[in-house]
Each structure stands twice: as C-alpha cells, then as structure tokens.
Write a protein that holds these residues in place. Structure first.
Motif, PDB file in Angstrom:
ATOM      1  N   ILE A  75      60.628  53.357  37.810  1.00  0.00           N
ATOM      2  CA  ILE A  75      61.599  53.338  36.706  1.00  0.00           C
ATOM      3  C   ILE A  75      60.925  52.959  35.388  1.00  0.00           C
ATOM      4  O   ILE A  75      61.116  53.642  34.358  1.00  0.00           O
ATOM      5  CB  ILE A  75      62.768  52.390  37.021  1.00  0.00           C
ATOM      6  CG1 ILE A  75      63.486  52.883  38.282  1.00  0.00           C
ATOM      7  CG2 ILE A  75      63.744  52.318  35.851  1.00  0.00           C
ATOM      8  CD1 ILE A  75      64.521  51.940  38.818  1.00  0.00           C
ATOM      9  N   THR A  76      60.136  51.892  35.422  1.00  0.00           N
ATOM     10  CA  THR A  76      59.505  51.480  34.149  1.00  0.00           C
ATOM     11  C   THR A  76      58.499  52.518  33.679  1.00  0.00           C
ATOM     12  O   THR A  76      58.322  52.724  32.463  1.00  0.00           O
ATOM     13  CB  THR A  76      58.824  50.094  34.279  1.00  0.00           C
ATOM     14  OG1 THR A  76      57.980  50.122  35.429  1.00  0.00           O
ATOM     15  CG2 THR A  76      59.829  48.985  34.390  1.00  0.00           C
ATOM     16  N   GLN A  77      57.840  53.213  34.632  1.00  0.00           N
ATOM     17  CA  GLN A  77      56.907  54.270  34.235  1.00  0.00           C
ATOM     18  C   GLN A  77      57.641  55.388  33.514  1.00  0.00           C
ATOM     19  O   GLN A  77      57.185  55.893  32.469  1.00  0.00           O
ATOM     20  CB  GLN A  77      56.196  54.851  35.475  1.00  0.00           C
ATOM     21  CG  GLN A  77      55.250  53.894  36.170  1.00  0.00           C
ATOM     22  CD  GLN A  77      54.099  53.477  35.281  1.00  0.00           C
ATOM     23  OE1 GLN A  77      53.620  54.258  34.454  1.00  0.00           O
ATOM     24  NE2 GLN A  77      53.678  52.244  35.413  1.00  0.00           N
ATOM     25  N   VAL A  78      58.778  55.782  34.093  1.00  0.00           N
ATOM     26  CA  VAL A  78      59.567  56.868  33.482  1.00  0.00           C
ATOM     27  C   VAL A  78      60.062  56.443  32.098  1.00  0.00           C
ATOM     28  O   VAL A  78      59.987  57.215  31.125  1.00  0.00           O
ATOM     29  CB  VAL A  78      60.749  57.238  34.397  1.00  0.00           C
ATOM     30  CG1 VAL A  78      61.713  58.162  33.679  1.00  0.00           C
ATOM     31  CG2 VAL A  78      60.251  57.884  35.674  1.00  0.00           C
ATOM     32  N   LEU A  79      60.524  55.217  32.013  1.00  0.00           N
ATOM     33  CA  LEU A  79      61.019  54.726  30.719  1.00  0.00           C
ATOM     34  C   LEU A  79      59.880  54.630  29.715  1.00  0.00           C
ATOM     35  O   LEU A  79      60.086  54.852  28.500  1.00  0.00           O
ATOM     36  CB  LEU A  79      61.687  53.361  30.901  1.00  0.00           C
ATOM     37  CG  LEU A  79      63.060  53.406  31.572  1.00  0.00           C
ATOM     38  CD1 LEU A  79      63.546  52.005  31.915  1.00  0.00           C
ATOM     39  CD2 LEU A  79      64.087  54.107  30.691  1.00  0.00           C
ATOM     40  N   SER A  80      58.683  54.309  30.192  1.00  0.00           N
ATOM     41  CA  SER A  80      57.524  54.251  29.283  1.00  0.00           C
ATOM     42  C   SER A  80      57.252  55.644  28.705  1.00  0.00           C
ATOM     43  O   SER A  80      56.925  55.779  27.520  1.00  0.00           O
ATOM     44  CB  SER A  80      56.292  53.737  30.027  1.00  0.00           C
ATOM     45  OG  SER A  80      56.498  52.420  30.449  1.00  0.00           O
ATOM     46  N   ASN A 111      66.684  53.776  19.280  1.00  0.00           N
ATOM     47  CA  ASN A 111      66.670  54.061  20.725  1.00  0.00           C
ATOM     48  C   ASN A 111      65.350  53.652  21.340  1.00  0.00           C
ATOM     49  O   ASN A 111      65.309  53.179  22.490  1.00  0.00           O
ATOM     50  CB  ASN A 111      66.919  55.546  20.973  1.00  0.00           C
ATOM     51  CG  ASN A 111      68.398  55.875  20.886  1.00  0.00           C
ATOM     52  OD1 ASN A 111      69.214  55.302  21.609  1.00  0.00           O
ATOM     53  ND2 ASN A 111      68.751  56.752  19.971  1.00  0.00           N
ATOM     54  N   ARG A 112      64.245  53.819  20.561  1.00  0.00           N
ATOM     55  CA  ARG A 112      62.923  53.409  21.080  1.00  0.00           C
ATOM     56  C   ARG A 112      62.909  51.909  21.337  1.00  0.00           C
ATOM     57  O   ARG A 112      62.386  51.423  22.334  1.00  0.00           O
ATOM     58  CB  ARG A 112      61.855  53.821  20.069  1.00  0.00           C
ATOM     59  CG  ARG A 112      60.469  53.668  20.620  1.00  0.00           C
ATOM     60  CD  ARG A 112      59.448  54.397  19.785  1.00  0.00           C
ATOM     61  NE  ARG A 112      58.167  53.755  19.984  1.00  0.00           N
ATOM     62  CZ  ARG A 112      57.546  52.987  19.099  1.00  0.00           C
ATOM     63  NH1 ARG A 112      58.082  52.791  17.908  1.00  0.00           N
ATOM     64  NH2 ARG A 112      56.398  52.435  19.370  1.00  0.00           N
ATOM     65  N   ASP A 113      63.548  51.162  20.404  1.00  0.00           N
ATOM     66  CA  ASP A 113      63.620  49.707  20.586  1.00  0.00           C
ATOM     67  C   ASP A 113      64.455  49.336  21.813  1.00  0.00           C
ATOM     68  O   ASP A 113      64.118  48.417  22.568  1.00  0.00           O
ATOM     69  CB  ASP A 113      64.242  49.054  19.348  1.00  0.00           C
ATOM     70  CG  ASP A 113      63.320  49.121  18.140  1.00  0.00           C
ATOM     71  OD1 ASP A 113      63.817  49.011  17.015  1.00  0.00           O
ATOM     72  OD2 ASP A 113      62.098  49.303  18.358  1.00  0.00           O
ATOM     73  N   LEU A 114      65.545  50.120  21.988  1.00  0.00           N
ATOM     74  CA  LEU A 114      66.403  49.850  23.160  1.00  0.00           C
ATOM     75  C   LEU A 114      65.636  50.107  24.449  1.00  0.00           C
ATOM     76  O   LEU A 114      65.730  49.323  25.411  1.00  0.00           O
ATOM     77  CB  LEU A 114      67.653  50.730  23.118  1.00  0.00           C
ATOM     78  CG  LEU A 114      68.744  50.303  22.133  1.00  0.00           C
ATOM     79  CD1 LEU A 114      69.828  51.367  22.032  1.00  0.00           C
ATOM     80  CD2 LEU A 114      69.363  48.971  22.529  1.00  0.00           C
ATOM     81  N   VAL A 153      59.514  57.939  28.318  1.00  0.00           N
ATOM     82  CA  VAL A 153      60.615  58.194  27.372  1.00  0.00           C
ATOM     83  C   VAL A 153      60.296  57.535  26.041  1.00  0.00           C
ATOM     84  O   VAL A 153      60.477  58.133  24.960  1.00  0.00           O
ATOM     85  CB  VAL A 153      61.945  57.658  27.948  1.00  0.00           C
ATOM     86  CG1 VAL A 153      63.039  57.665  26.893  1.00  0.00           C
ATOM     87  CG2 VAL A 153      62.371  58.456  29.168  1.00  0.00           C
ATOM     88  N   LYS A 154      59.789  56.321  26.099  1.00  0.00           N
ATOM     89  CA  LYS A 154      59.442  55.569  24.880  1.00  0.00           C
ATOM     90  C   LYS A 154      58.330  56.289  24.103  1.00  0.00           C
ATOM     91  O   LYS A 154      58.387  56.398  22.870  1.00  0.00           O
ATOM     92  CB  LYS A 154      59.009  54.163  25.299  1.00  0.00           C
ATOM     93  CG  LYS A 154      58.658  53.234  24.157  1.00  0.00           C
ATOM     94  CD  LYS A 154      58.235  51.874  24.736  1.00  0.00           C
ATOM     95  CE  LYS A 154      57.447  51.114  23.701  1.00  0.00           C
ATOM     96  NZ  LYS A 154      56.841  49.901  24.252  1.00  0.00           N
ATOM     97  N   LEU A 155      57.372  56.808  24.901  1.00  0.00           N
ATOM     98  CA  LEU A 155      56.258  57.518  24.265  1.00  0.00           C
ATOM     99  C   LEU A 155      56.752  58.786  23.553  1.00  0.00           C
ATOM    100  O   LEU A 155      56.358  59.080  22.410  1.00  0.00           O
ATOM    101  CB  LEU A 155      55.243  57.887  25.355  1.00  0.00           C
ATOM    102  CG  LEU A 155      53.831  58.193  24.921  1.00  0.00           C
ATOM    103  CD1 LEU A 155      53.224  56.974  24.234  1.00  0.00           C
ATOM    104  CD2 LEU A 155      52.970  58.564  26.133  1.00  0.00           C
TER     105      LEU A 155
END
Lengths: 276, 219
Positions: free
Chosen positions: A81-86, A107-110, A88-90
């Motif tokens: 999950i955190t990898q996928v969110l990382s 949204n990046r901050d969220l 998304v952030k990228l």
C-alpha cells in the motif's frame, strides 16, 4: 433351666459376633467413603487444572495467530500500500511541475500524510518493530501519533530507571496499551489519556487512565466485555495482574503489575509456556 | 411365614417390578440383577409352597445357588478389569461342575448345598472388594451414595460376611444342641437387609449408568 441357659449362651455369642462383625464392616465402609471423597476431590482438582491449562494454551494459540495476522497486515501495508501511494505521490509531483494547480499540491500533501500514517500503523502492528525499539519508545511513537490526530491528548510519564523487560512481556504490555487506547477512543469520549511506566527494582507497573465517561463493570455484557477480559488474560499469560477500575462519570483506570521474579516462568523465550 | 419374610418377599417383588418397568434405563449389569431378583422371588415363593407341601424345598436351593452364582459372576465380569474378568469367567464352568458334583455325590439334593454356597460367598466377598477398588480407581463426578455399584458391593459384602458367620455359628450351636429361633430370625433379617441394599442399588443405578457407559465402563 438348662435349655434357658443354653438359649442365653447362644444369644450372647450371637450378639457378640454380630457386634464385632458389624463394627468391622462399619469401619471398612467409613474408611472407604473417606478415601473415595479424597480421591474425588483430587480428581476434581486435576480436572480443573487440566481445563485451566487448556484455556491457557488456547489463549496462547489465539494470541499467536493474532500476532501473525497483524505482522502479515503490517508487511502488506508497508510493502504494497505505501509503495503504491509513494508512486501516486511521485506522479502528483510530476503533474505539479507540469501544471501548477494548487489542488495537486494539496492532494500530494494528503498522500504524504497517508503514507506517514500507514507507516506508523504498520510499525505499531509489527511485533519485530516493537521488540527492536522497546516498550517505552514504541509507546512514545504512538503518543506522538495520537497527539498529531488531535482526537485526544495523550501524555506519557516514566518513573524509575528504565530497564529492559523480556521481549514477550513488552509485546503483551504494548498490546494491552493498544487495546485500552482503542477502547478509550471508541467509547469514552475522553479528552486526556495518561500513560505511566513505573520501573521499580522488583516490579514493573503500566498504568493507563482516561477522563472519559467511564462504565459500570456490572453493566458490561458478555459480548462487549471481551476486550477487558482479553487484557486480563493477556496479563495473566505473562504473570502480571490486571486491575481495571471504572465507574460512570469517573473515567477508566487500568493498572498492570508485573512482578519481575515471576515473569521468567511465562516469558522466557525458550520456555514451553512462552508467548508467541 | 413371619413378618420379616413377608417384607423380604415384598421388597424383592416391588424392586423387580420397578426394575422391569425401567429396564431400558439400566445398565447391563443391573439388568442382570433385576433378572436375578425376579428369579429369587419366583424361587422363594415356589420353594415355600413346596416346602409346606413336601416338607423340603432344598432342591430349589441347589438350583438357585447355581443361578445366583452364574448371574453374579456375569455381572462382576462386566464391572471388573480384563485380567480378573478372564479368571472369573474361566472358573465359572468349573464351579458349575462342582455344584453338580456336590448335588449328586457330596450333599445330595435333599440337603442344603452349604459346600457350594460357602465357596460362592467367598467369591462374592472377593468380587465386592474388587468392586470397591474399581470405584476408588475410577471415581465418578456424583456422590458415592448415588452410585448403584457402591450399594451393590455393599450388599454383597454385608451379606457374604454375615452369611459366613451365620454358617459358622449354626454349626457350632448345632453341635452343642443350642440351635434356637434367634439365629433363624438373624438370617431372615440379613436376607431382608440384603434385599433392601440391592433395591437401593437398582434405584440408584440410573444416576451412575450414564457416566459409566459414556466412559466405556461396563456396558
């Protein structure tokens, strides 16, 4: 006259023999009854011990399964999950450079916040992390996380010179802390949650107190009281005593007292009764 | 017949009747005991009738002694452990053969088979002691006074020991020409106590039967 005397002799012999015989029989019966009752009591005690051992084994197995599940979830959160969110952030970062839209930055901050929260959650679920950092540091991390959420104000106080408890004891104590915290957040409506770690030479105390609405132990039904029961049985598993004290309007206080001499029987990693 | 004998027959009859009415609820051991009580009642009644008509009911005593031995041995073969069970079952045909030999050659059909009965009473005492040992080794979660096996063993041990003493006293008093009615009343009282204890055993059997059969002990 001779016949009458003979009858008396017969009667005396009969009476004497009967009395002697029945005295022996009564003595044997009384002895047997006493022996049987002792045996029955002993059997009942053995049965109670077996049942207690069985319950303890069941609880240990349950806790072990729970820990394995939590560790699995922790790894999934961390690895997937955190990898996928990382990613998304990228992607949001790249989009932000191309199109200067304020919402993208927001949204990046969220997403950053979610990643941090998930990492903290993952750590609190993973018992390797707890064992590596120790009880005090893990609770400090949790206190920081709670205070950031602004749902409740948590404070940690430490008394005495800190020493390392057995790994399994620290894990169980942390799980009790988590259970108490979850209950406070879900049910109490409390503003403050105080955690105390008292390191005495002969005893370690964990005290947890909230200023919420409290509850009456008698009114806690069979189903809803399982969390409290769980805390008591987990504490008993490591040789600690749990005292839960609450009343309506008076908040809730939980004290776990672990005598350092007794802990070895239950939490020695090599002992057959070890936890986890 | 005096009042003690009447009460004795009434107790045996009523117990056998209640036993047959609840026959399926009882364990196999106590079903055999109910059958024994029924046979006892029939034998007693016919024996008394024949005794009045022909002044001698001893042939019934020969028959009853063998029947009682066979049934009690079968009962205790179900109660006791395998090793003892094999021994008492193995001895059964030899004892029956001895009973026949005693009837034909030693004491005759018209005299009381005291040789055979005395040996049987020794056996019953041993069965009862082994039965008590069984109760101690395998205690049930119910009070002792609610266990049929306890009352059965108690009945056997009281009856066997007192009957043994009775025969000893009878022989002594006979040889001194001192045989009196008190001894007759004594043996009748013992018979009555025996019947009452067996009744208690049968009435309490329902409590313990379910535990013993659940544990695989005497089916």
């Amino acid at each position: 006259m001779a016949n009458t005397n003979n009858e008396y002799v017969e009667l005396y012999i009969l009476i004497f023999s009967s009395v002697a015989l029945f005295a022996c029989l009564v003595g044997f019966i009384v002895y047997f009854v006493v022996l049987y009752q002792n045996k029955q009591l002993k059997n009942k005690q053995e049965q109670a011990d077996l049942e207690a051992n069985f319950r303890q084994e069941m609880l240990k197995a349950q806790i072990e399964v729970q820990e394995q599940t939590l560790t699995h979830i922790s790894r999934e959160i961390h690895d997937n999950i955190t990898q996928v969110l990382s990613f998304v952030k990228l992607n949001l970062a790249m989009l932000g450079r191309q199109n200067a839209i304020p919402e993208i930055a927001e949204n990046r901050d969220l997403v950053t916040q979610v990643i941090n929260d998930l990492r903290a959650l993952s750590k609190s679920l993973n018992f390797d992390y707890i064992l590596k950092n120790g009880l005090k540091q893990t609770i400090e991390t949790e206190v920081e996380r709670i205070n950031k959420s602004k749902i409740i104000t948590a404070t940690l106080s430490v008394e005495g010179e800190r020493y390392a408890l057995p790994e399994q004891s620290e894990l169980v104590l942390f799980r009790i802390f988590q259970e108490a915290l979850n209950n406070t957040l879900k049910y109490s409506g409390a503003q403050h949650f105080n955690i105390g770690l008292q390191y005495h030479p002969e005893m370690f105390n964990l005290s947890l107190y909230d200023d919420g609405c409290g509850f009456s132990p008698l009114e806690i039904g069979k189903n809803s009281g399982l969390g409290l029961k769980n805390m008591e049985t987990r504490a008993a598993l490591i040789g600690a005593k749990a005292a839960i004290d609450s009343a309506p309007g008076k908040g809730c206080s939980i004290k776990i007292a672990l005598k350092l001499a007794e802990k070895k029987l239950h939490t020695d990693g090599r002992h057959q009764d070890r936890v986890g | 017949m005096n009042i003690i004998q009447n009460i004795y027959l009434a107790v045996i009859f009523s117990t056998a009747l209640i036993g047959f009415l609840r026959f399926k609820k009882h364990s196999l051991v106590f079903r055999l005991l109910i059958i024994l009580l029924a046979i006892t009642f029939v034998t007693e009644v016919i024996g008394r009738y024949v005794g009045i008509r022909r002044h001698n009911s001893m042939p019934f005593d020969h028959f009853y002694a063998v029947v009682e031995y066979v049934i009690l041995t079968l009962m205790y073969s179900k109660i006791l452990q395998n090793s003892v069970r094999k021994v008492i079952i193995t001895l059964m045909p030899f004892m029956c053969a001895f009973a026949l030999y005693n009837t034909l050659y030693l004491q005759g059909i018209n005299s009381f088979p005291s040789n055979f009965v005395l040996i049987c009473e020794l056996f019953y005492m041993c069965y009862a002691f082994l039965g008590f040992k069984k109760i101690l080794l395998h205690p049930l979660p119910i009070p002792l006074h609610q266990q049929g096996l306890f009352w059965l063993n108690l009945a056997q041990i009281i009856f066997s020991t007192t009957l043994f003493i009775y025969f000893g006293l009878m022989n002594y008093l006979n040889s001194h020409h001192s045989f009196g009615s008190s001894l007759v009343i004594f043996v009748q009282a013992i018979n009555l106590i025996y019947a009452l204890l067996l009744s208690t055993a049968i009435l309490n059997d329902a409590n313990s039967a379910k535990y013993l059969e659940l544990n695989g002990q005497y089916k």
